[in-house]
Design an enzyme around this catalytic site. Structure first.
Site, PDB file in Angstrom:
ATOM      1  N   VAL A  27      51.056  36.383  43.719  1.00  0.00           N
ATOM      2  CA  VAL A  27      51.327  36.587  42.299  1.00  0.00           C
ATOM      3  C   VAL A  27      52.371  37.684  42.152  1.00  0.00           C
ATOM      4  CG1 VAL A  27      50.358  37.145  40.052  1.00  0.00           C
ATOM      5  CG2 VAL A  27      48.983  35.900  41.718  1.00  0.00           C
ATOM      6  N   ASP A 137      35.815  29.951  42.024  1.00  0.00           N
ATOM      7  CA  ASP A 137      36.114  31.243  42.651  1.00  0.00           C
ATOM      8  C   ASP A 137      35.884  32.391  41.666  1.00  0.00           C
ATOM      9  OD1 ASP A 137      36.838  32.872  44.747  1.00  0.00           O
ATOM     10  OD2 ASP A 137      38.985  32.728  44.379  1.00  0.00           O
TER      11      ASP A 137
END
Length: 685
Positions: A27, A137
């Site tokens: 990211v 997740d």
């Protein structure tokens, strides 16, 4: 240096810095030059992008997530590809992860904070589940806490890509503490798997501990399948009973015993919020501790004399025996309670104080990660045998500029290198080197050739500048496209600055000067109109003293500048009416008589003016003056209807402020239209 830092994706997203690295993607902090805003860009790792199936699923999942719209879910703006880079663009959330927040709060949250966060997490999950998306997740690292106390859940649906044929590798190292038993087994997952993970997060917030710990991901996963964690209230007695029950139900190993969906868990959380003393009517779903089995005290059997005893003796013996048994049971219960308390106290002390003292005794030294990028540090720990499985790396929200390091390299770490640690996995928080501080500049984009209306809005709203317009004729650009800008592309803009957009009005229209057509024959007038590049409009016949067949009126005034192609309306004389001819004969006779009388001397000497009747019956000529709308940027069509009939129509340039139209005759009704709409800004002279 990361391969994407400084790169521009699709000529729009400039990659600025690394925000975090996961098992599947990296990211980055980026700048969208199209909308001049900061965003987060998540790029699929190259080793996964090489698999066509993973790339396809990455795009499918990202698009599915992009369809969600919820205040507790990080928005996805764009899903795209640039060369080998598969990425999607998310909103850049200003906040810290829930993991960091828990740490800042001393490792444990009070039940009110935990309730506040859990409610928002469950609301986000409910929204996603209603659209068929399972997160897979859920963990504090994927939950962002904003300054206003709200949370946003990130990475929805993306975990599914790597879920197929999952193995316990470093990709699951950060998630294995939160996965459901069915995920640990590699079985099919559903929305109840997210419920389990949400229960683990709630467990951690309230107790300050994870339910299961181990030296390896596999060891932790096995515990999810086979073990039972300590009850939350054993670790934190301040947790209300109702909250503990909610955690227990969410974390049931058998998914059939868990909450069936997020809404059901939210209902219990809401009931608890209204009444923190509530105790739910469902039974405990697990044995939270293994309590030693203690057999209640039983008195020894006594041999009894076969001879019958007296009735009084018998009653006395029964009374003594009953009293003895009650005393024995009371003593046994007290002993059992004392043993249980001693056992629980010892277990808590072992868990909190003695584990490190009487543990394995293995000591690990914190490595020096300074000068590495986050990716390099993660790779270094994973590939170093004595470090792998004992340390994880987390990026601090803080960044610091240090000329000693390149942008994105680790400047400092906590704990510091050389520190000795024992037992569980140690989290190393690293601070990355930032760029030198400077004011964010607004740069004028290159928008030549693009639609001026779209960019006028973007510049005004996103760049906060004042936009002015400069329309010009151009044969190189279609109408509405930007020809040039002032300032030009690449210039620095300041808030409130004026930006001028010069845009095309289309090819320039040639104008001609109108000539007088009065007295021409109809054919000659039409030829003249054609030679000027104009067109002949309506042709009507009117009675007139002028010679029949000649022009007595033209709609475009002589000397006026008009665009080529403008229509010119004509009125053609049909000659005088029959009664007019008789009047003319009478006038001629009267004239002859007068002349004769004059010659004979019978007439007055002062009355020598010929009495000529010029038949002043010609119709009155009106001039209609139309004031064109101000601020026009394009050509307009002007039409005039007189007495219910179309009389005049012409195309008027944007820079022409007025139109004059002449009409010969009586006006009973008049209507002026500009671009098909009735218009009242005109006068009749």
């Amino acid at each position: 240096m990361d391969q994407y830092i400084g790169k521009m994706l699709n000529d729009r997203y400039e990659i600025l810095d690394v925000l975090g690295v996961g098992g599947m993607a990296v990211v980055y902090k980026a700048k969208c030059h199209r909308l001049n805003r900061l965003v987060a860009v998540k790029i699929l790792k190259p080793e996964l992008a090489a698999d066509p199936e993973i790339r396809s699923r990455f795009h499918d999942e990202s698009k599915a997530v992009g369809m969600m719209n919820h205040p507790n879910i990080v928005n996805v703006f764009d899903v795209n590809q640039d060369g080998d880079a598969d990425y999607f663009v998310m909103e850049l959330v200003e906040g810290i992860t829930l993991k960091q927040y828990i740490k800042k709060r001393g490792g444990v949250l009070n039940w009110r904070e935990a309730l506040h966060f859990s409610t928002q997490i469950l609301q986000a999950l409910g929204h996603a589940h209603s659209r068929g998306i399972v997160h897979r997740d859920i963990k504090p690292q994927n939950i962002m806490v904003l300054r206003d106390g709200s949370v946003k859940v990130a990475d929805f649906g993306i975990a599914r890509i790597a879920d197929s044929q999952r193995t316990m590798t470093r990709e699951t190292l950060g998630s294995v503490h939160y996965i459901s038993p069915e995920q640990a087994k590699g079985s099919e997952v559903d929305e109840r798997s997210d419920i389990y993970s949400a229960g683990v997060v709630l467990y951690e917030m309230l107790t300050g501990r994870l339910p299961y710990e181990g030296d390896t991901p596999v060891a932790v996963a096995v515990q999810h399948i086979n073990s039972i964690p300590l009850a939350p209230r054993e670790l934190n007695p301040e947790i209300p009973k109702g909250m503990e029950q909610i955690i227990m139900k969410a974390m049931a190993q058998d998914r059939e015993l868990r909450y069936p969906d997020a809404e059901a868990m939210l209902n219990d959380l809401e009931a608890f919020r209204k009444d923190p003393a509530i105790v739910f009517d469902y039974q405990d779903l697990w044995m939270l501790t293994e309590v030693p089995t203690v057999t209640p005290y039983q008195p020894e059997e006594v041999e009894v004399n076969q001879e019958p005893a007296a009735e009084d003796d018998e009653e006395e013996d029964e009374e003594e025996t009953g009293t003895g048994r009650r005393t024995a049971f009371i003593i046994g219960g007290v002993i059992l309670a004392i043993l249980l308390v001693i056992f629980l106290i010892f277990r808590m002390l072992w868990a909190t104080l003695f584990a490190d003292i009487f543990g394995t005794g293995e000591v690990y030294t914190v490595p020096d990660l300074r000068g590495m990028t986050y990716t390099e540090a993660e790779e270094y720990i994973f590939t170093t045998e004595e470090l792998n499985g004992h340390f994880t790396v987390t990026i601090s929200e803080e960044t610091v500029y240090d000329a000693t390091y390149d942008v994105g390299e680790i400047v400092s770490q906590d704990p510091e290198s050389g520190t000795s640690t024992k037992g569980d996995v140690t989290e190393i928080t690293v601070v990355l080197c930032a760029e030198p501080e400077e004011e964010t500049e607004l740069i004028m984009p290159n928008i030549v050739g693009q639609d001026y209306t779209e960019w006028a809005s973007t510049l005004s709203e996103d760049y906060h500048v004042t936009v002015k317009y400069n329309p010009q004729y151009s044969s190189d650009y279609d109408e509405g496209l930007i020809i040039s800008t002032d300032p030009t592309a690449g210039a620095t803009l300041t808030e409130g600055q004026t930006v001028t957009l010069t845009y095309s009005r289309g090819a320039k229209v040639t104008t001609v000067t109108m000539v007088s057509l009065y007295g021409m024959t109809e054919n000659k007038a039409k030829e003249t109109i054609e030679e000027l590049g104009l067109t002949t409009g309506s042709v009507t016949t009117v009675t007139s003293s002028e010679t029949a067949g000649t022009v007595v009126f033209q709609s475009v005034k002589s000397g006026a500048e008009v665009e080529q192609g403008t229509a010119v309306n004509l009125q053609i004389s049909s000659g005088p009416q029959p009664e007019d001819e008789e009047d003319e004969e009478e006038e001629e006779e009267e004239t002859e008589t007068d002349e004769q009388e004059t010659e004979s001397g019978d007439s007055n000497s002062n009355d020598n003016t010929t009495n000529q009747n010029t038949n002043n019956s010609d119709e009155e000529i009106h001039t209609i003056v139309i004031a064109m709308p101000s601020g026009r940027t394009e050509t307009s069509t002007v039409s005039v209807r007189v007495n219910g009939q179309n009389y005049y129509s012409a195309t008027v340039p944007a820079d022409q402020s007025q139109v004059s139209v002449e009409y010969k005759g009586t006006i009973e009704s008049l209507e002026v239209l500009v671009d098909g709409n009735s218009y009242s800004e005109y006068t009749v002279q």
